[in-house]
Design an enzyme around this catalytic site. Structure first.
Site, PDB file in Angstrom:
ATOM      1  N   SER A  11       0.714  -1.193  -0.161  1.00 35.86           N
ATOM      2  CA  SER A  11       0.063  -0.245   0.001  1.00 35.86           C
ATOM      3  C   SER A  11       1.013   1.359  -0.170  1.00 35.86           C
ATOM      4  O   SER A  11       1.933   1.500   0.703  1.00 35.86           O
ATOM      5  CB  SER A  11      -0.938  -0.014   1.300  1.00 35.86           C
ATOM      6  OG  SER A  11      -1.534   1.184   1.338  1.00 35.86           O
TER       7      SER A  11
ATOM      8  N   TYR B 204      -0.681  -0.662  10.413  1.00 35.24           N
ATOM      9  CA  TYR B 204      -0.986  -0.609   8.990  1.00 35.24           C
ATOM     10  C   TYR B 204       0.142  -0.274   8.109  1.00 35.24           C
ATOM     11  O   TYR B 204       0.648  -0.941   7.327  1.00 35.24           O
ATOM     12  CB  TYR B 204      -2.452  -0.242   8.721  1.00 35.24           C
ATOM     13  CG  TYR B 204      -2.624  -0.330   7.029  1.00 35.24           C
ATOM     14  CD1 TYR B 204      -3.233  -1.633   6.744  1.00 35.24           C
ATOM     15  CD2 TYR B 204      -2.393   0.520   6.322  1.00 35.24           C
ATOM     16  CE1 TYR B 204      -3.649  -1.798   5.137  1.00 35.24           C
ATOM     17  CE2 TYR B 204      -2.700   0.197   4.763  1.00 35.24           C
ATOM     18  CZ  TYR B 204      -3.188  -0.830   4.254  1.00 35.24           C
ATOM     19  OH  TYR B 204      -3.517  -0.941   3.074  1.00 35.24           O
TER      20      TYR B 204
END
Length: 256
Positions: free
Chosen positions: A145, A168
């Site tokens: 990501s 994350y």
């Protein structure tokens, strides 16, 4: 672009994995579908076999279990004469994933999320490296990501219940560097490793978040799985055979 290639996909039933399987078939490759969700896996297998008029292999897979990984690799390699690539699109999470602010969560909660997600990516990559070394060649593509590349735009989350969690971003940054580390270690082995760091994928996010996110992008805003699969097909093809150790950013300009 993928004629004759057998491509093992972890997380095949996810938003990106499903579309990627279809793109591989459209490019005359053979997807080997692997996922932990057996019900969704059977539905995907039936759908793609009907569309392609081909018998396809679907395998149960837990990326944190050595037995599960080795059994899946063994079954796939017995079914086909070779495995050309491994793509990890999986998204394993702990019980309280992204539900707690970083200054409130317990140590055990943090360790669970880091272990199952980043640890799982490292673990299964290691097993495929071992297999590809024995085979004499291979290609690994990990899904990551932009949150592992850039700092979050916290203002996009204002007036929503969403958050951009610390763990994350750390996990995705770790996945990005996993590709760099492995690519360098695997020089002169005919095994290459690359990473695709995608922008946000549309998944029923609130409208005010979507509008704020769109203002940061060049043309579309939040992406759909189809928007990143073209780059994945390129990385799985021989057109990219001189590329290794790179993180490809596909984010509609969000990081600019």
């Amino acid at each position: 672009m993928l004629e004759g290639k057998h491509i093992f996909i972890a997380g095949a039933c996810g938003r990106i994995g499903r579309v990627l399987c279809k793109k591989i078939l459209a490019n005359k490759g053979i997807p080997i579908m692997a996922d932990k969700n057996l019900q969704a896996l059977k539905l995907l297998q039936d759908e793609l076999e009907k569309q392609s008029q081909k018998k396809l292999l679907a395998l149960e897979l837990d990326i944190t279990s050595k037995q599960s990984i080795t059994q899946a690799i063994e079954k796939a390699s017995l079914e086909y004469t070779h495995l050309d690539s491994f793509v990890n699109t999986s998204y394993p999470v702990g019980k309280n994933w992204e539900q707690t602010a970083y200054y409130e969560f317990e140590y055990e909660q943090l360790c669970e999320n880091l272990s199952v997600h980043l640890g799982g990516f490292i673990f299964i990559a290691a097993q495929f490296v071992k297999f590809f070394k024995q085979q004499g060649y291979g290609n690994i593509v990990n899904l990551s990501s932009i949150m592992g590349v850039y700092a979050p735009k916290f203002e996009n989350y204002k007036n929503t219940t969403m958050q951009s969690s610390l763990e994350y971003s750390v996990i995705k940054a770790g996945i990005n560097h996993l590709g760099v580390w492995l690519a360098k270690e695997l020089f002169n082995t005919n095994i290459r490793i690359n990473t695709l760091a995608s922008g946000g994928i549309l998944d029923a996010q609130p409208q005010n978040f979507l509008e704020a996110y769109r203002k940061c992008c060049a043309s579309k805003g939040m992406l759909e799985a189809d928007d990143i699969c073209g780059t994945l097909i390129f990385l799985l093809s021989d057109e990219s055979k001189m590329i290794t150790g790179q993180t490809f950013i596909v984010d509609d300009g969000w990081g600019l």
